[in-house]
Motif scaffolding. Structure first.
Motif, PDB file in Angstrom:
ATOM      1  N   LEU A   1      22.534  26.963  41.404  1.00 40.51           N
ATOM      2  CA  LEU A   1      23.528  27.284  41.067  1.00 40.51           C
ATOM      3  C   LEU A   1      23.452  27.556  39.395  1.00 40.51           C
ATOM      4  O   LEU A   1      23.034  26.630  39.331  1.00 40.51           O
ATOM      5  CB  LEU A   1      24.553  26.376  41.543  1.00 40.51           C
ATOM      6  N   GLN A   2      24.422  28.620  39.137  1.00 43.55           N
ATOM      7  CA  GLN A   2      23.960  28.645  37.667  1.00 43.55           C
ATOM      8  C   GLN A   2      25.123  29.001  37.160  1.00 43.55           C
ATOM      9  O   GLN A   2      25.856  30.100  38.198  1.00 43.55           O
ATOM     10  CB  GLN A   2      23.154  29.161  36.943  1.00 43.55           C
ATOM     11  N   ASP A   3      25.885  29.515  35.872  1.00 42.33           N
ATOM     12  CA  ASP A   3      27.055  30.347  35.395  1.00 42.33           C
ATOM     13  C   ASP A   3      26.826  30.875  34.682  1.00 42.33           C
ATOM     14  O   ASP A   3      25.986  31.497  34.100  1.00 42.33           O
ATOM     15  CB  ASP A   3      28.013  29.351  35.560  1.00 42.33           C
ATOM     16  N   LEU A   4      27.828  32.427  34.390  1.00 43.09           N
ATOM     17  CA  LEU A   4      27.298  33.071  34.245  1.00 43.09           C
ATOM     18  C   LEU A   4      28.241  33.813  32.793  1.00 43.09           C
ATOM     19  O   LEU A   4      28.985  32.690  32.694  1.00 43.09           O
ATOM     20  CB  LEU A   4      26.992  34.307  34.654  1.00 43.09           C
TER      21      LEU A   4
ATOM     22  N   MET B   1      17.693  30.020  34.940  1.00 43.44           N
ATOM     23  CA  MET B   1      16.844  29.869  35.997  1.00 43.44           C
ATOM     24  C   MET B   1      15.474  29.984  36.257  1.00 43.44           C
ATOM     25  O   MET B   1      15.345  29.209  37.046  1.00 43.44           O
ATOM     26  CB  MET B   1      17.629  30.761  37.496  1.00 43.44           C
ATOM     27  N   ALA B   2      14.621  31.631  36.719  1.00 39.52           N
ATOM     28  CA  ALA B   2      13.113  31.492  36.701  1.00 39.52           C
ATOM     29  C   ALA B   2      12.544  30.920  35.433  1.00 39.52           C
ATOM     30  O   ALA B   2      11.483  30.513  36.238  1.00 39.52           O
ATOM     31  CB  ALA B   2      12.846  32.883  36.057  1.00 39.52           C
ATOM     32  N   SER B   3      13.297  30.664  34.374  1.00 38.91           N
ATOM     33  CA  SER B   3      12.157  29.399  33.939  1.00 38.91           C
ATOM     34  C   SER B   3      12.468  28.137  33.829  1.00 38.91           C
ATOM     35  O   SER B   3      11.329  27.263  33.840  1.00 38.91           O
ATOM     36  CB  SER B   3      12.646  29.779  31.983  1.00 38.91           C
ATOM     37  N   ALA B   4      13.402  28.438  34.631  1.00 34.36           N
ATOM     38  CA  ALA B   4      13.538  26.128  34.399  1.00 34.36           C
ATOM     39  C   ALA B   4      12.750  25.954  35.941  1.00 34.36           C
ATOM     40  O   ALA B   4      12.165  25.289  36.123  1.00 34.36           O
ATOM     41  CB  ALA B   4      15.291  25.602  35.346  1.00 34.36           C
ATOM     42  N   GLY B   5      12.742  27.289  36.931  1.00 35.92           N
ATOM     43  CA  GLY B   5      12.287  26.863  38.140  1.00 35.92           C
ATOM     44  C   GLY B   5      10.343  27.355  38.281  1.00 35.92           C
ATOM     45  O   GLY B   5       9.912  27.279  38.978  1.00 35.92           O
ATOM     46  N   ASN B   6       9.701  28.375  37.175  1.00 34.26           N
ATOM     47  CA  ASN B   6       8.942  28.333  36.953  1.00 34.26           C
ATOM     48  C   ASN B   6       8.441  28.991  37.916  1.00 34.26           C
ATOM     49  O   ASN B   6       7.472  29.481  38.610  1.00 34.26           O
ATOM     50  CB  ASN B   6       7.634  27.244  36.848  1.00 34.26           C
ATOM     51  N   THR B   7       9.363  30.536  38.647  1.00 33.39           N
ATOM     52  CA  THR B   7       9.405  31.240  39.394  1.00 33.39           C
ATOM     53  C   THR B   7       9.290  32.604  38.083  1.00 33.39           C
ATOM     54  O   THR B   7       9.459  32.585  36.930  1.00 33.39           O
ATOM     55  CB  THR B   7      10.126  31.468  40.043  1.00 33.39           C
ATOM     56  N   GLY B   8       9.507  33.367  38.839  1.00 40.45           N
ATOM     57  CA  GLY B   8       9.534  35.024  38.533  1.00 40.45           C
ATOM     58  C   GLY B   8      10.959  35.488  39.163  1.00 40.45           C
ATOM     59  O   GLY B   8      11.547  34.434  39.973  1.00 40.45           O
TER      60      GLY B   8
END
Lengths: 747, 229
Positions: free
Chosen positions: A271-274, A286-293
């Protein structure tokens, strides 16, 4: 508007990046990383995530000095908020954040959305917010602009917090000339969560769905982070009003309950706020923290205005929105709960393993950026600090140098920064939630009951920019010690620290020096107190053509105490003895009195942290024992002001003599009465209880007793003698000064 | 005694009210439950609290939208059958908007939100909520609102006064909002519906500084068992 808006035209033109706040060098770096020039969507996204506000490009290297680890830390910097363990499976999440420039441009909405933003940071962690605090700075209260700003900011904070049902339990307001054009609005939120239900902001699971829920996405706040938050304010800033977001606390109230149900049902992966930079920042981080795209299709985003461009959708800062990663099998349940809470929701994308942030519009790619380039690619700058040789701020005289001690005492109590802020705190709901033991303004720290963990927490927020301007290192240490002292007087021990560093333009050597020294001071004090920094925020470029603000690190601290019933109040009783405890060594340097005399200058006396820490621990234990009637730390306006505030609170006077202080320290009579500095506590109670504090390695002297209807304080040849009711009239005088011309406001 | 506490989107003090109902009943979670605004079945409930907050954001007018909720239709039936209904702050506004209570709540005289501990004087009203209190007794209850100025046109006001429907008045010097006749709370003619702007649910635990609010929550149970203060 005199210049063309960068958001409506100019893409494809070579200089568009400049209008968006990127330097030529940064633009070239982007082209190099991408192997081509970015298109409009991509450039807009880069301009926000590479802004000071999002990338911390002038402060990140320095922030690495702060201690961030400790046995109670559950979440540290890098998450939406920090969190500390409070026992019995629960954690306290908290963070402070600034909304300075939006509040300078539109105080009501700026402050309201500042509160809304910090609430969402805590909500995003899976916590339920339980308290708000605010640290505010304005110019002197004798100008129409200050009246306008104070009125709007206080109403804005109340509007949002009250409507959300989150109590505003404390805070501080200072009035100093350098904040006249650039006020500070720092809001702190504290929340509680079951530790095992807290969520992180990292995207995970290729094929998982990205769900956007909350308010519709509109054009409000477009470019706020780069345009407002990362540049100096100047004359034409009213034209920037459209970049200030509009708050809707009702939407956020629904969002809060919706998030709580989603988390309780274990329906979310993350979950992330905008906030600043909208979808770009939330999805990218979110993608950076999870090493995803991540793929986002702007055609799927529920819009307030149908004809929005892809770049507008990606950078919109419309409030009250959250982004979640959800397993495909749980999407229907998530959308159904959003419907129950009458909040818009849509699947707008998917987690991928590409390492790329792909923007689509109805299935067609309109932008593609490597996540690493966007989130971590911004160059970090070394500052070029240079210590100013002189005092660089103005001095003004507001009290004559031949004023007698009693007149000085009254002038200090009436001083806007010292005087009662009850008129402001009473505009905030301080009790909703049934946890508030001490309301705003009653004690130095606010106390909240935490029955989940069979204890209470205390929260405080502090920062005296004037003293930091005198000496950024010592001043920041003092702000941190003051927070710990405020906790100690209610019997609380620090668990963790959050901070908001409000400074001027870091590209200027003098400001760079202030920033570096302040961070050094914060690191040293937090290390000494064993209070890790678990989160925070940096707000730079707080300056106008008139110059920078006072450097203002605002320190927020959360502590715990075993028994809220034993919290010392502020009501001493006739016959109580009064003690001054701690290594307090008063000096007029940087004090409220020195300000009023127009004699401020560079430098503060150096004071050791260790003896202050010992005093803090002694006072904390004394309060916890239940034997102390009243405890407060000596702060703005010195010992006389501290005594007067206690007398006003109880309606009973005191008779004291500071001879023991004069004997122990090398200070003048005037220093003893009005001097400031860390490490001083006033305690009152039964003499036999107070005397237990002597002989424990901490300076301790009985200085008098509670009696009569006058505040009498002797120091050598000087004597303060004022009626309690005179003192009270002075202390309560600010409301009339602030509100005198409210009816005539036309802004 | 089992209480139902209504929950609208935007309610703020519903958990505080639940807490107060539980404490008043001697503890235990089965003494109160939340009632979602779409629920219409109130069977098994012995009393209803319409809580404080900002239902529907107070948009249009405080309480103006919540009154149309399905749950409020059920509450009207519950009240008509003599069931005790307590409206606090926004709940008071909702009950006035619904016509279950007389009068209206206008924006405070000073237009600002105000949160403060204050004294109330208990009125002459005959209501189950006042069973544990004496007329003219002074109690300390916090208030917090922006639209709490009680108003009724002269004829209605006369009727409210002559029917002894005033449940609470602000003590001299404690009227925070300009309410007519210092009225802080009123009942319906039957006395089983009470609305007040101050927050008794925030005066039930010692640490908050006052426990004077407990008596209001304990009143209906006392009445039911024929007890008196």
């Amino acid at each position: 508007m005199s210049e063309p808006s960068p958001h409506r035209e100019g893409f494809g033109v070579k200089s568009a990046h400049r209008a968006l706040g990127l330097t030529d060098h940064e633009f070239e770096l982007i082209c190099e990383k991408m192997g081509r020039e970015p298109n409009g969507v991509e450039l807009a996204m880069f301009s926000l995530l590479w802004s000071e506000h999002c990338a911390y490009k002038h402060s990140k290297k320095l922030l690495g000095k702060l201690p961030t680890e400790g046995p109670r830390v559950v979440m540290g910097p890098g998450e939406n908020a920090g969190a500390v363990d409070i026992g019995n499976g629960y954690s306290i999440a908290f963070k402070v954040e600034s909304h300075n420039h939006p509040s300078a441009v539109e105080p009501f909405q700026g402050a309201a959305t500042g509160v809304g933003g910090i609430l969402r940071d805590v909500i995003a962690l899976g916590a339920r917010p339980i308290a708000l605090l605010d640290s505010l700075r304005f110019g002197e209260p004798d100008t129409e602009r200050t009246h306008y700003l104070v009125d709007g900011v206080v109403r804005g904070i109340g509007h949002y917090g009250n409507s959300m049902g989150i109590p505003t339990v404390g805070g501080e307001i200072y009035f100093e000339p350098p904040y006249e054009q650039n006020p500070l609005v720092n809001a702190m939120c504290v929340g509680i969560a079951r530790t095992d239900e807290m969520v992180r902001a990292a995207a995970a699971g290729t094929g998982n769905k990205v769900v956007l829920f909350g308010s519709l996405t509109g054009r409000d706040g477009i470019g706020g982070a780069s345009v407002l938050a990362s540049a100096e304010l100047d004359e034409g800033d009213d034209a920037k009003r459209p970049t200030v977001q509009i708050g809707d606390p009702f939407e956020e109230a629904k969002l809060l309950e919706c998030c709580q149900e989603l988390l309780a049902g274990d329906l979310l992966v993350s979950l992330q706020d905008l906030g600043a930079a909208g979808l770009t920042s939330s999805a990218g981080e979110m993608a950076s923290a999870g090493n995803t795209g991540i793929d986002i299709d702007v055609g799927l985003v529920p819009l307030r205005e149908a004809d929005m461009e892809p770049f507008e959708i990606m950078v919109s800062e419309s409030q009250e929105r959250m982004l979640a990663v959800v397993e495909p099998s749980k999407v229907d349940q998530v959308l159904a709960l959003c419907t129950k809470w009458q909040t818009a929701s849509a699947v707008i994308g998917e987690v991928t393993d590409s390492g790329t942030f792909r923007i689509l519009k109805n299935g067609e790619t309109v932008g593609e950026i490597e996540i690493d380039d966007l989130v971590d690619g911004c160059p970090l700058y070394d500052l070029e600090p240079e210590e100013p040789t002189d005092w660089t701020y103005q001095n003004r005289v507001s009290i004559e140098s031949d004023a007698g001690p009693s007149d000085i005492a009254l002038a200090l109590l009436a001083s806007p920064s010292v005087a009662s802020k009850r008129w402001a705190f009473e505009q905030y709901d301080s009790i909703v939630g049934s946890r508030t033991v001490h309301r705003a303004g009653v004690a130095d720290a606010s106390v909240l009951d935490i029955p989940e963990s069979n204890r209470a927490i205390a929260v405080a927020i502090d920062g005296n920019g004037r003293r930091v301007a005198c000496d950024p290192f010592q001043g920041t240490i003092e702000a941190t010690l003051e927070c710990a002292a405020n906790l100690a007087v209610v019997g609380a021990e620090p668990l963790g620290v959050t901070n908001c560093l409000n400074f001027g333009n870091p590209e200027k050597p003098g400001v760079a020096w202030q920033l570096g020294r302040a961070i050094d001071g914060l690191a040293e004090a937090c290390r000494a107190l064993e209070a890790p920094v678990v989160g925070g925020n940096v707000s730079l470029y707080n300056e106008t053509p008139q110059g920078p603000i006072y450097p203002t690190p605002v320190v927020g601290m959360v502590g715990e105490l075993p028994d809220p019933a034993k919290v010392a109040g502020e009501n001493w009783r006739e016959g109580d003895s009064i003690a001054l405890v701690g290594p307090f060594d008063p000096s007029l340097a940087g004090s409220e009195l020195e300000k009023q005399l127009g004699q401020l200058g560079k430098g503060l006396p150096v004071r050791e942290i260790t003896p202050v820490k010992q005093a803090i621990e002694l006072v904390r234990e004394a309060v916890r024992s239940g034997g102390i009637r009243t405890a407060t730390d000596v702060s703005d306006g010195g010992v006389t002001t501290a005594l007067a505030e206690l007398a006003i609170a109880s309606g009973t006077g005191c008779e004291t003599n500071l001879a023991p202080v004069l004997a122990r320290r090398e200070c003048s009579d005037e220093d003893a009465l009005f001097g400031e500095g860390p490490g001083g506590f006033i305690l009152a109670g039964e003499k036999s209880e107070l005397e237990k504090l002597g002989g424990q390695g901490v300076d301790f002297e009985l200085i008098g007793e509670v009696t009569g209807n006058e505040i009498i304080t002797n120091a050598g040849s000087l004597k303060v003698e004022v009626l309690v009711e005179e003192a009270e009239a002075a202390f309560d005088s600010l409301e009339d000064r602030i509100e005198s011309d409210q009816a005539g406001l036309t802004h | 005694m089992t209480w139902g506490v209504l929950q609208f989107p935007g309610s703020c003090d519903e958990r505080d009210a639940l807490n107060a109902c539980q404490i008043a009943g001697g503890g235990g979670p089965d003494q109160a439950r939340l009632v979602w605004h779409e629920e219409t079945d109130l069977s098994g409930l012995d009393g209803i609290v319409v809580p404080g907050g900002f239902s529907y954001g107070d948009y249009l007018r405080a309480g103006a939208i919540a009154r149309f909720s399905p749950a409020m239709t059920a509450v009207a039936d519950f009240a008509a059958a003599g069931g005790p209904v307590l409206g606090i702050c926004n709940g008071f506004q909702v009950l006035c908007e619904s016509g279950l209570l007389p009068g209206a709540l206008l924006t405070n005289e000073r237009t600002r939100f105000i949160c403060r501990q204050g004294d109330l004087v208990v009125g002459e009203a005959d209501s189950p909520f006042l069973t544990g209190l004496e007329a003219d007794q002074t109690i300390s209850i916090p208030f917090k609102h922006q639209s709490g100025r009680f108003f009724a046109p002269p004829e209605l006001l006369d009727r409210i006064e002559s029917n002894n429907q005033v449940a609470f008045r602000y003590a001299p010097g404690h009227n925070p909002n300009g309410s007519v006749n210092d009225i802080a709370g009123v009942t319906n003619e039957a006395g089983n519906v009470l609305g007040l702007m101050p927050h008794p649910e925030h005066a039930v635990e010692a640490f908050s500084g006052s426990t004077d609010g407990l008596a209001i929550f304990q009143g209906p149970a006392l009445t039911a068992t024929g007890g008196a203060a």
